[in-house]
Design a protein around this motif. Structure first.
Motif, mmCIF file in Angstrom:
data_model
loop_
_atom_site.group_PDB
_atom_site.id
_atom_site.type_symbol
_atom_site.label_atom_id
_atom_site.label_comp_id
_atom_site.label_asym_id
_atom_site.label_seq_id
_atom_site.Cartn_x
_atom_site.Cartn_y
_atom_site.Cartn_z
ATOM 1 N N VAL B 51 -44.671 42.144 35.850
ATOM 2 C CA VAL B 51 -43.789 43.251 34.490
ATOM 3 C C VAL B 51 -44.765 42.637 33.364
ATOM 4 C CG1 VAL B 51 -42.356 44.681 32.849
ATOM 5 C CG2 VAL B 51 -42.224 43.947 35.380
ATOM 6 N N THR B 52 -45.642 41.701 33.526
ATOM 7 C CA THR B 52 -46.334 41.500 32.290
ATOM 8 C C THR B 52 -47.712 41.853 33.049
ATOM 9 O OG1 THR B 52 -45.258 39.601 31.734
ATOM 10 C CG2 THR B 52 -47.319 39.286 31.073
ATOM 11 N N ALA B 53 -48.056 41.538 34.234
ATOM 12 C CA ALA B 53 -49.348 42.254 34.698
ATOM 13 C C ALA B 53 -49.574 42.933 35.151
ATOM 14 C CB ALA B 53 -49.075 41.665 36.118
ATOM 15 N N LEU B 54 -48.541 44.324 34.624
ATOM 16 C CA LEU B 54 -48.788 45.640 35.032
ATOM 17 C C LEU B 54 -48.523 45.994 33.474
ATOM 18 C CD1 LEU B 54 -45.687 46.705 37.399
ATOM 19 C CD2 LEU B 54 -48.375 46.692 37.850
ATOM 20 N N THR B 55 -48.194 45.496 32.670
ATOM 21 C CA THR B 55 -48.621 45.813 31.212
ATOM 22 C C THR B 55 -49.616 45.794 30.649
ATOM 23 O OG1 THR B 55 -46.445 44.986 30.415
ATOM 24 C CG2 THR B 55 -47.656 45.516 28.484
ATOM 25 N N LEU B 56 -50.400 43.921 31.225
ATOM 26 C CA LEU B 56 -51.642 44.397 31.050
ATOM 27 C C LEU B 56 -52.575 45.338 31.791
ATOM 28 C CD1 LEU B 56 -52.214 41.062 31.620
ATOM 29 C CD2 LEU B 56 -51.500 41.617 29.603
ATOM 30 N N MET B 57 -51.937 45.640 32.610
ATOM 31 C CA MET B 57 -53.080 46.404 33.190
ATOM 32 C C MET B 57 -53.123 48.230 33.131
ATOM 33 S SD MET B 57 -55.455 45.241 35.555
ATOM 34 C CE MET B 57 -55.935 46.556 37.024
ATOM 35 N N GLN B 58 -52.026 48.414 32.236
ATOM 36 C CA GLN B 58 -51.270 50.047 31.593
ATOM 37 C C GLN B 58 -50.887 50.429 32.923
ATOM 38 O OE1 GLN B 58 -51.364 50.910 27.851
ATOM 39 N NE2 GLN B 58 -51.215 48.370 28.776
ATOM 40 N N LEU B 59 -50.201 49.724 33.886
ATOM 41 C CA LEU B 59 -49.617 50.511 34.772
ATOM 42 C C LEU B 59 -48.324 51.077 34.611
ATOM 43 C CD1 LEU B 59 -51.834 49.065 37.542
ATOM 44 C CD2 LEU B 59 -51.674 51.380 36.656
ATOM 45 N N VAL B 60 -46.805 50.348 33.803
ATOM 46 C CA VAL B 60 -45.812 50.504 33.616
ATOM 47 C C VAL B 60 -45.187 51.905 33.752
ATOM 48 C CG1 VAL B 60 -43.763 49.918 32.379
ATOM 49 C CG2 VAL B 60 -45.794 48.750 31.844
ATOM 50 N N PRO B 61 -44.756 51.621 34.654
ATOM 51 C CA PRO B 61 -44.464 53.431 34.912
ATOM 52 C C PRO B 61 -43.440 53.180 34.000
ATOM 53 C CG PRO B 61 -42.698 51.256 36.399
ATOM 54 C CD PRO B 61 -44.030 50.606 35.776
ATOM 55 N N GLU B 62 -44.187 55.277 33.511
ATOM 56 C CA GLU B 62 -42.865 55.890 32.743
ATOM 57 C C GLU B 62 -42.838 57.043 33.283
ATOM 58 O OE1 GLU B 62 -46.395 56.308 30.164
ATOM 59 O OE2 GLU B 62 -46.574 54.469 28.956
ATOM 60 N N PRO B 63 -41.926 57.608 32.720
ATOM 61 C CA PRO B 63 -40.906 56.960 31.448
ATOM 62 C C PRO B 63 -39.879 56.260 31.192
ATOM 63 C CG PRO B 63 -40.239 59.009 32.158
ATOM 64 C CD PRO B 63 -40.896 58.735 32.858
ATOM 65 N N ALA B 64 -39.613 56.020 32.311
ATOM 66 C CA ALA B 64 -38.576 54.720 33.024
ATOM 67 C C ALA B 64 -39.352 53.270 31.463
ATOM 68 C CB ALA B 64 -38.297 54.288 33.831
ATOM 69 N N GLY B 65 -40.251 52.723 31.856
ATOM 70 C CA GLY B 65 -40.689 52.072 31.173
ATOM 71 C C GLY B 65 -41.345 52.398 30.228
ATOM 72 N N TYR B 66 -41.590 51.446 28.731
ATOM 73 C CA TYR B 66 -42.573 51.666 28.180
ATOM 74 C C TYR B 66 -42.322 50.425 27.449
ATOM 75 C CZ TYR B 66 -37.871 51.526 25.400
ATOM 76 O OH TYR B 66 -36.879 51.365 24.860
ATOM 77 N N LEU B 67 -44.440 50.601 26.409
ATOM 78 C CA LEU B 67 -44.233 49.296 25.659
ATOM 79 C C LEU B 67 -43.574 49.621 24.013
ATOM 80 C CD1 LEU B 67 -46.583 46.919 25.737
ATOM 81 C CD2 LEU B 67 -47.585 48.183 24.583
ATOM 82 N N ALA B 68 -42.497 48.243 24.181
ATOM 83 C CA ALA B 68 -42.053 48.472 22.699
ATOM 84 C C ALA B 68 -42.372 48.020 21.831
ATOM 85 C CB ALA B 68 -40.725 47.651 22.975
ATOM 86 N N GLY B 69 -43.839 46.952 22.277
ATOM 87 C CA GLY B 69 -44.531 46.456 21.007
ATOM 88 C C GLY B 69 -45.048 45.169 21.699
ATOM 89 N N GLY B 70 -46.447 45.261 20.443
ATOM 90 C CA GLY B 70 -47.534 44.356 20.878
ATOM 91 C C GLY B 70 -49.190 45.286 21.127
ATOM 92 N N GLU B 71 -49.468 44.151 21.007
ATOM 93 C CA GLU B 71 -50.829 44.763 21.595
ATOM 94 C C GLU B 71 -51.816 43.850 23.078
ATOM 95 O OE1 GLU B 71 -52.635 43.284 18.078
ATOM 96 O OE2 GLU B 71 -52.464 45.252 16.866
ATOM 97 N N ILE B 72 -52.470 43.946 23.346
ATOM 98 C CA ILE B 72 -53.579 43.963 24.177
ATOM 99 C C ILE B 72 -54.958 43.952 23.670
ATOM 100 C CG2 ILE B 72 -53.712 43.520 26.686
ATOM 101 C CD1 ILE B 72 -51.514 45.825 26.670
ATOM 102 N N VAL B 73 -55.605 42.592 23.441
ATOM 103 C CA VAL B 73 -57.102 42.304 22.810
ATOM 104 C C VAL B 73 -58.018 41.504 24.439
ATOM 105 C CG1 VAL B 73 -57.940 42.041 21.065
ATOM 106 C CG2 VAL B 73 -55.886 42.274 20.861
#
Lengths: 338, 323
Positions: B51-73
């Motif tokens: 899930v960390t990898a998918l988050t970095l790629m901005q590929l988390v399946p929505e709307p079930a999954g969501y970014l609740a906070g944080g930054e990827i710089v």
């Protein structure tokens, strides 16, 4: 009682496999004519020592699972012998085989597909006992099932529950309890920990070792994980394209592997020590199809030590040291010279 | 500017709405990745590494999954704020991913070649002909024999190892700065795994990309990574240079992972297995999430959540045993 006929010689092999071949027909076309054979197991001989663990090692498609299934007669071997006591399991008719199945059990790799989702855990564990007439009454069998579940590390409240309520490691424990329920002598463990996380894997390996001592079990341990082999095997047989290429004690295999394939396989395992990647033998290419195995030694197209003759001559298994057999003429010559 | 990391994940939180409640799959994960560096992300199933990898790629399946906070710089830009178009541009060009199972990651109805050409033409101004030439070059570079012929074949015609090579070719065809490899060799046999790891190391030397290597295999990490972060239940519990982590693991979970590894040194003895199982992401215990399985758990572990603290130079762990 089938006990008398199947009691093995003490300290001798429990099961002797001789020149076992299991070929699967490949059918093609509308008429489903046999177009060829996959030689999954192609002339395997093994002595499985009583009370010990023989590890059968190899990569996917090498035939190790088919070998295990053939020994249990879950598939019918094409030819060869599987000697258990005075019987040849390869030739026994199904009806005569059934009482013997009690002695020979299996634990599968995938704890998800190997348990019937519609049976409760109690029913799963008791099924074999019913078939083999173990226990006087349902009540007695249920008590025995509860004891077994406790023994493998599950509470007896598991009895009335269904497989989907359990994690992978717990299901593997249920599979072990089911195998133990009929008081077997021999268990084929087919990649029993491969689908589990390492922390759970360690729990199951510990359990399998304890049970082996407690019930004097003989294991045929089929795996591709050499760490597991190194940890628990007594004997090791390495398979490549349906044939045993090297067979020896665990120490011999890991200290002095003689076959080039075993050497490459051992060197390919990444060790949990940083900076140890340097002495690696990297094999070229993929494993060839067992439908069209290469001529001569089946490993020759990928072998770093191959010579011109390897493509022509069939290799024989030669005993180079006591109990250490190798199917490679180049290794044999080098060994004799040294 | 020189010592700014290429990628910085700050306090990432990726949650999923499930019937059992909110699953906090990734819950406050921070790390950095420097140019040309390999960071290993290690942990067991369900710890949140994929899930960390998918988050970095901005590929988390929505709307079930969501970014609740944080930054990827990434090189100064916060990816989280990108428009969908910018995100599409970023994927493949600046950050690319290789998945565990090439059979499901490659599209079965398009040829290998056309999938690589598509990626190239998405990101670079190239004619069909140029893209084709580049794709064949790439296939050759990743060690696929007869690349011109393979270009026109479908994924099912390739072996597992060759599929994995094709996927690596596709990921690297636009020379991304970062390659995320999620269990890239888990589905492969050891002799093929050795080939792929060797290839990744050679490509990294050649192209200089940073690799985020996600794996459960401590051997693979030991061989590939410069630094390692160990994840448990959605959090990083220990981070260290690879040598330090393997020589002196600090967190009881990391120690437990090493103790669980079967090897010759343990013959005849019981493995030091970690008791119990990873709790589901909807029911993490309060305090330290490992406290229910930890031999050394103290009262404070059940009450408070430990923060990552330095125990040695660039070696951090989140555990109350190290005040």
């Amino acid at each position: 009682m089938q006990e008398s006929s199947s009691t093995p010689v003490p300290n001798g092999p429990l099961i002797r496999v001789r020149d076992l071949r299991t070929w699967y027909p490949v059918r093609r076309g509308v008429l489903q004519a046999i177009a060829g054979h996959i030689r999954a197991v192609d002339g395997v001989s093994l002595d499985i020592p009583a009370g010990k663990t023989l590890a059968l090692v190899g990569e996917s498609g090498c035939g190790k699972t088919t070998a295990g299934k053939s020994i249990l007669r879950l598939v019918r071997p094409t030819s060869g012998q599987i000697l258990y006591g005075r019987m040849d399991l390869a030739r026994l008719p199904e009806a005569e085989l059934r009482p013997i199945r009690r002695d020979l059990q299996v634990i599968f790799q995938d704890p998800y597909s190997s348990l019937n989702p519609r049976l409760t855990i109690a029913e799963t564990v008791m099924e074999g006992m019913e078939i083999h007439g173990i226990g006087e009454s349902g009540q007695e069998r249920r008590e025995r099932a509860a004891e077994l579940l406790e023994r493998v590390g599950l509470g007896h409240d598991a009895l009335g529950r269904y497989p989907h309520e359990f994690s992978g490691g717990q299901r593997q424990r249920i599979g072990i309890a089911r195998a133990l329920a009929v008081q077997p002598k021999f268990i084929v463990c087919d990649e029993p920990v491969s689908s589990l996380d390492v922390s759970i894997q360690a729990q199951i390996l510990n359990l399998l070792k304890e049970l082996q001592e407690e019930f004097h079990l003989t294991y045929l341990f089929i795996t591709h994980d050499l760490g597991v082999v190194e940890y628990l095997a007594d004997q090791v047989a390495v398979m490549y394209l349906g044939k045993i290429v090297e067979e020896a004690s665990c120490e011999q295999i890991f200290d002095r592997p003689l076959h080039p394939y075993t050497q490459a396989l051992l060197s390919a395992v990444p060790s949990a020590q940083p900076g140890s990647a340097s002495r690696r033998i990297i094999l070229k290419g993929d494993v060839p199809s067992p439908m069209h195995p290469p001529s001569g030694c089946p490993f020759h197209p990928r072998c770093p030590a191959a010579e011109a003759g390897c493509a022509r001559t069939e290799q024989r298994l030669a005993e180079l040291e006591t109990g250490h057999r190798v199917r490679c003429s180049v290794a044999e010559r080098k060994h004799r010279a040294s | 500017m020189a010592d700014r990391p290429l990628l910085e994940a700050r306090n990432l939180r990726t949650y999923f709405r499930t019937r059992e409640g909110i699953a906090r799959a990734v819950d406050g994960v921070s790390f950095t990745l420097a140019r040309g560096e390999t960071l290993g992300l290690v942990g067991e199933s369900g710890c949140g590494k994929s899930v960390t990898a998918l988050t970095l790629m901005q590929l988390v399946p929505e709307p079930a999954g969501y970014l609740a906070g944080g930054e990827i710089v990434l090189d100064g830009d916060n990816l989280v704020l990108f428009t969908p178009r910018q995100k599409r541009e970023m994927r493949g060009k600046r950050m690319a991913m290789v998945f565990q199972d090439p059979m499901t990651a490659l599209n079965p109805v398009f040829t290998i070649g056309s999938q690589i050409v598509e990626t190239i033409r998405q990101h670079r101004k190239a004619t069909r002909h140029e893209a084709r030439r580049r794709a064949i070059e790439m296939l050759e570079r990743v060690g696929i024999p007869l690349p011109e012929q393979r270009f026109g074949e479908y994924s099912y015609q390739l072996s597992g190892g060759m599929q994995q090579r094709a996927m690596i070719a596709m990921a690297l065809c636009c020379q991304p700065d970062i390659l995320i490899a999620d269990e890239p060799t888990t589905a492969l046999d050891v002799t093929i795994q050795a080939q792929i790891l060797d290839l990744l190391r050679a490509l990294q030397k050649e192209f200089g990309m940073a690799i985020l290597l996600i794996t459960h295999n401590l051997g693979v990490v030991a061989e590939m990574a410069h630094r390692v972060s160990v994840m448990y239940a959605g959090k990083i519990v220990e981070s260290a240079p690879v040598d330090a982590l393997f020589r002196q693991p600090k967190h009881p979970y990391t120690i437990g992972l090493f103790g669980s590894l079967p090897s010759r040194n343990w013959r005849g003895r019981r493995l030091r297995a970690i008791p119990g199982i990873v709790p589901p992401a909807t029911q993490f215990p309060s305090g330290c999430r490992f406290c229910t399985r930890c031999e050394k758990a103290m009262d404070v572990c059940r009450r408070e959540e430990p923060a990552l603290k330095a125990v040695a130079t660039s070696h951090e762990t989140a555990c109350f045993l190290y005040p």
